[in-house]
Design an enzyme around this catalytic site. Structure first.
Site, PDB file in Angstrom:
ATOM      1  N   PRO A 185       0.845  -1.073  -0.081  1.00  0.00           N
ATOM      2  CA  PRO A 185       0.166  -0.143   0.135  1.00  0.00           C
ATOM      3  C   PRO A 185       1.183   1.061   0.134  1.00  0.00           C
ATOM      4  CG  PRO A 185       0.160  -1.118   2.135  1.00  0.00           C
ATOM      5  CD  PRO A 185       0.778  -1.996   1.232  1.00  0.00           C
ATOM      6  N   GLN A 233      -6.866  -1.122   2.573  1.00  0.00           N
ATOM      7  CA  GLN A 233      -6.231  -0.878   3.656  1.00  0.00           C
ATOM      8  C   GLN A 233      -6.882   0.416   4.386  1.00  0.00           C
ATOM      9  OE1 GLN A 233      -2.380   1.138   4.454  1.00  0.00           O
ATOM     10  NE2 GLN A 233      -1.779  -0.836   5.213  1.00  0.00           N
ATOM     11  N   CYS A 262       1.819   3.278   9.786  1.00  0.00           N
ATOM     12  CA  CYS A 262       2.365   4.296   9.266  1.00  0.00           C
ATOM     13  C   CYS A 262       2.909   5.294  10.436  1.00  0.00           C
ATOM     14  CB  CYS A 262       1.337   5.100   8.654  1.00  0.00           C
ATOM     15  SG  CYS A 262       1.220   6.912   8.253  1.00  0.00           S
ATOM     16  N   ASN A 279       8.724  -7.004   4.085  1.00  0.00           N
ATOM     17  CA  ASN A 279       8.825  -5.866   3.680  1.00  0.00           C
ATOM     18  C   ASN A 279       9.919  -5.044   4.158  1.00  0.00           C
ATOM     19  OD1 ASN A 279       6.949  -2.925   4.150  1.00  0.00           O
ATOM     20  ND2 ASN A 279       7.423  -3.721   2.132  1.00  0.00           N
ATOM     21  N   GLY A 280      10.301  -4.305   3.101  1.00  0.00           N
ATOM     22  CA  GLY A 280      11.344  -3.290   3.258  1.00  0.00           C
ATOM     23  C   GLY A 280      12.555  -3.677   2.245  1.00  0.00           C
ATOM     24  N   ASP A 281      12.829  -2.696   1.518  1.00  0.00           N
ATOM     25  CA  ASP A 281      14.172  -2.849   0.721  1.00  0.00           C
ATOM     26  C   ASP A 281      14.466  -3.998  -0.434  1.00  0.00           C
ATOM     27  OD1 ASP A 281      14.606  -0.668   2.237  1.00  0.00           O
ATOM     28  OD2 ASP A 281      16.285  -1.588   3.462  1.00  0.00           O
ATOM     29  N   GLY A 338       6.987  -2.299  -2.386  1.00  0.00           N
ATOM     30  CA  GLY A 338       6.690  -0.834  -2.655  1.00  0.00           C
ATOM     31  C   GLY A 338       7.646  -0.113  -3.383  1.00  0.00           C
ATOM     32  N   ARG A 339       8.724   0.456  -2.921  1.00  0.00           N
ATOM     33  CA  ARG A 339       9.193   1.519  -3.956  1.00  0.00           C
ATOM     34  C   ARG A 339       9.872   1.096  -5.043  1.00  0.00           C
ATOM     35  NH1 ARG A 339      12.754   3.767   1.086  1.00  0.00           N
ATOM     36  NH2 ARG A 339      12.436   1.617   1.727  1.00  0.00           N
TER      37      ARG A 339
HETATM   38  C1  LIG Z   1       5.096   6.995  -1.303  1.00  0.00           C
HETATM   39  C2  LIG Z   1       4.794   5.931  -0.281  1.00  0.00           C
HETATM   40  C3  LIG Z   1       3.422   6.048   0.359  1.00  0.00           C
HETATM   41  C4  LIG Z   1       3.368   4.956   1.372  1.00  0.00           C
HETATM   42  N1  LIG Z   1       2.063   4.786   1.864  1.00  0.00           N
HETATM   43  C5  LIG Z   1       1.833   3.657   2.669  1.00  0.00           C
HETATM   44  C6  LIG Z   1       0.321   3.462   3.088  1.00  0.00           C
HETATM   45  O1  LIG Z   1      -0.680   4.219   2.673  1.00  0.00           O
HETATM   46  N2  LIG Z   1       0.163   2.308   3.859  1.00  0.00           N
HETATM   47  C7  LIG Z   1       1.119   1.474   4.288  1.00  0.00           C
HETATM   48  O2  LIG Z   1       0.868   0.287   5.005  1.00  0.00           O
HETATM   49  N3  LIG Z   1       2.558   1.982   4.024  1.00  0.00           N
HETATM   50  C8  LIG Z   1       2.520   2.805   3.279  1.00  0.00           C
HETATM   51  N4  LIG Z   1       3.934   3.149   2.818  1.00  0.00           N
HETATM   52  C9  LIG Z   1       4.982   2.063   3.201  1.00  0.00           C
HETATM   53  C10 LIG Z   1       5.145   1.083   2.290  1.00  0.00           C
HETATM   54  O3  LIG Z   1       4.020   0.162   2.036  1.00  0.00           O
HETATM   55  C11 LIG Z   1       6.604   0.026   2.602  1.00  0.00           C
HETATM   56  O4  LIG Z   1       6.165  -0.608   3.908  1.00  0.00           O
HETATM   57  C12 LIG Z   1       7.609   0.836   2.732  1.00  0.00           C
HETATM   58  O5  LIG Z   1       8.036   1.561   1.582  1.00  0.00           O
HETATM   59  C13 LIG Z   1       8.884  -0.060   2.726  1.00  0.00           C
HETATM   60  O6  LIG Z   1       8.842  -1.035   1.533  1.00  0.00           O
HETATM   61  P1  LIG Z   1       9.722  -0.887   0.174  1.00  0.00           P
HETATM   62  O7  LIG Z   1      11.396  -0.756   0.640  1.00  0.00           O
HETATM   63  O8  LIG Z   1       9.607  -2.185  -0.610  1.00  0.00           O
HETATM   64  O9  LIG Z   1       9.464   0.412  -0.605  1.00  0.00           O
HETATM   65  C14 LIG Z   1       4.424   4.004   1.920  1.00  0.00           C
HETATM   66  C15 LIG Z   1       5.568   4.048   1.240  1.00  0.00           C
HETATM   67  C16 LIG Z   1       5.790   5.218   0.239  1.00  0.00           C
HETATM   68  C17 LIG Z   1       7.384   5.249  -0.308  1.00  0.00           C
END
Ligand SMILES: Cc1cc2nc3c(=O)[nH]c(=O)nc-3n(C[C@H](O)[C@H](O)[C@H](O)COP(=O)(O)O)c2cc1C
Length: 334
Positions: free
Chosen positions: A18, A72, A102, A204-206, A228-229
């Site tokens: 999300p 969510q 969050c 999750n993360g990185d 995510g990113r």
């Molecule tokens: C632009 C952005 C918006 C995000 N919005 C949410 C959100 O609405 N709900 C949530 O649970 N996490 C949110 N996150 C966190 C991501 O879901 C994820 O946990 C976090 O980016 C780490 O994963 P990644 O390293 O794959 O990006 C957001 C992250 C980013 C970068």
């Protein structure tokens, strides 16, 4: 095979995380096309939903083609969360996910998002009440803990499971870390290794390369990866990971023609969904990655991210396609 409630989500599923202002229906549909097994909406305020705030309600839209999809929600007030479960059910998602992760001050200060990590009893009782209030599977997304000294994720995950949570996605950072440092997957593996755990534990993360996804699967033994990113402006990440799982080799990056075709479709879907002004505006953040690596691209990118009229953005896509038709990402990649 991982299962979220009765939903079969495959072997080591890839989940689109999300992401606020990113994980909207057009983007989720593109990620699904490219191999995401489960997608989630951005977080939606329970308070906004029960006030019928238009902005929150619009976030409930889902396309059939993106299923299985989780909506969510976040909040800390039991009554509002239960009412919003009823509102969310009307949109017929496959899953309802609770955001307990969050880190943003305005959310945390109300005890919602990661704020609830300071009150684990409330986190568990809210989850239990929501599970009892719906037939849809309730899942949780959270962080390792409030800060480094209060990481109790193994116990927390077990308690959430025991009150009926059907899967847990864990971002390997604490609230105190926000997005700094690197994600630590070891505590997530501890959750998974708890012999009492039987629901899927997603990491999750990185996860930003196919190798990292393999590491999460094979070295940490998790049940799936939430991404995510790495997917922002690059929905192909999902198919690249899947290809790597299957063959151990890297898939060639998408060609210019494919990138342009997807960028056009993305913009068109966004306009159909929320109108020209918002559609043009909210698709902008993806373009940098769609065309990353092309030398001297700045003037084109500037046009894409400053034009207010869709027709000008589409014209820029045409120009880029013509000017860089032969650009080969493969020769650029390391
Ligand atoms: C632009 C952005 C918006 C995000 N919005 C949410 C959100 O609405 N709900 C949530 O649970 N996490 C949110 N996150 C966190 C991501 O879901 C994820 O946990 C976090 O980016 C780490 O994963 P990644 O390293 O794959 O990006 C957001 C992250 C980013 C970068």
């Amino acid at each position: 095979m991982a299962k979220i409630g009765d939903i079969d989500v495959g072997d080591f599923p890839l989940l689109l995380a999300p992401m606020e202002d990113v994980s909207d229906p057009p983007f989720r549909a593109l990620c699904k096309e490219q191999g995401a097994d489960v997608v989630f909406t951005e977080f939606i305020s329970s308070e906004g939903l029960i006030r019928d705030a238009a902005k929150s309600v619009m976030k409930l839209d889902i396309y059939e083609k993106e299923r299985p999809v989780g909506i969510q929600i976040f909040g800390a007030n039991l009554e509002s969360m239960l009412q919003s479960v009823e509102i969310v059910e009307a949109s017929k998602p496959d899953i309802i996910d609770i955001n307990f992760g969050c880190p943003v001050k305005k959310v945390v200060s109300k005890g919602a998002g990661a704020g609830i990590l300071k009150d684990i009893d409330l986190m568990v009782s809210l989850t239990e009440a929501m599970v009892k209030h719906t037939n849809l599977p309730i899942t949780v997304k959270t962080r390792l803990g409030w800060d480094h000294d209060s990481i109790k994720i193994v116990e927390v995950a077990e308690r959430l499971q025991d009150v009926g949570c059907k899967a847990i996605s864990i971002h390997g950072r604490t609230r105190a870390q926000m997005y700094k440092g690197s994600a630590d997957w070891r505590p997530i593996a501890e959750v998974k290794n708890n012999p009492r755990m039987h629901i899927p534990v997603f990491g999750n993360g990185d996860v930003d390369t196919p190798e990292r996804a393999v590491e999460m699967r094979d070295e940490y033994g998790l049940d799936g990866a939430m991404i995510g990113r790495a997917s922002i402006g690059y929905p192909w990440f999902f198919r690249e990971v899947k290809h790597f799982f299957k063959t151990g080799k890297h898939l060639a990056p998408p060609t210019m023609q494919e990138r342009i075709e997807v960028a056009r479709r993305h913009l068109k879907m966004a306009i159909d969904w929320k109108g020209e002004k918002l559609g043009v505006f909210e698709t902008r953040r993806h373009y940098t990655n769609y065309f990353k690596g092309i030398p001297d691209f700045k003037p084109y990118r500037m046009k894409m991210v400053t034009c207010d009229d869709a027709v000008d953005v589409f014209d820029t896509f045409d120009e880029v396609e013509e000017r860089f038709a032969d650009f080969d990402w493969l020769s650029q990649s390391v």
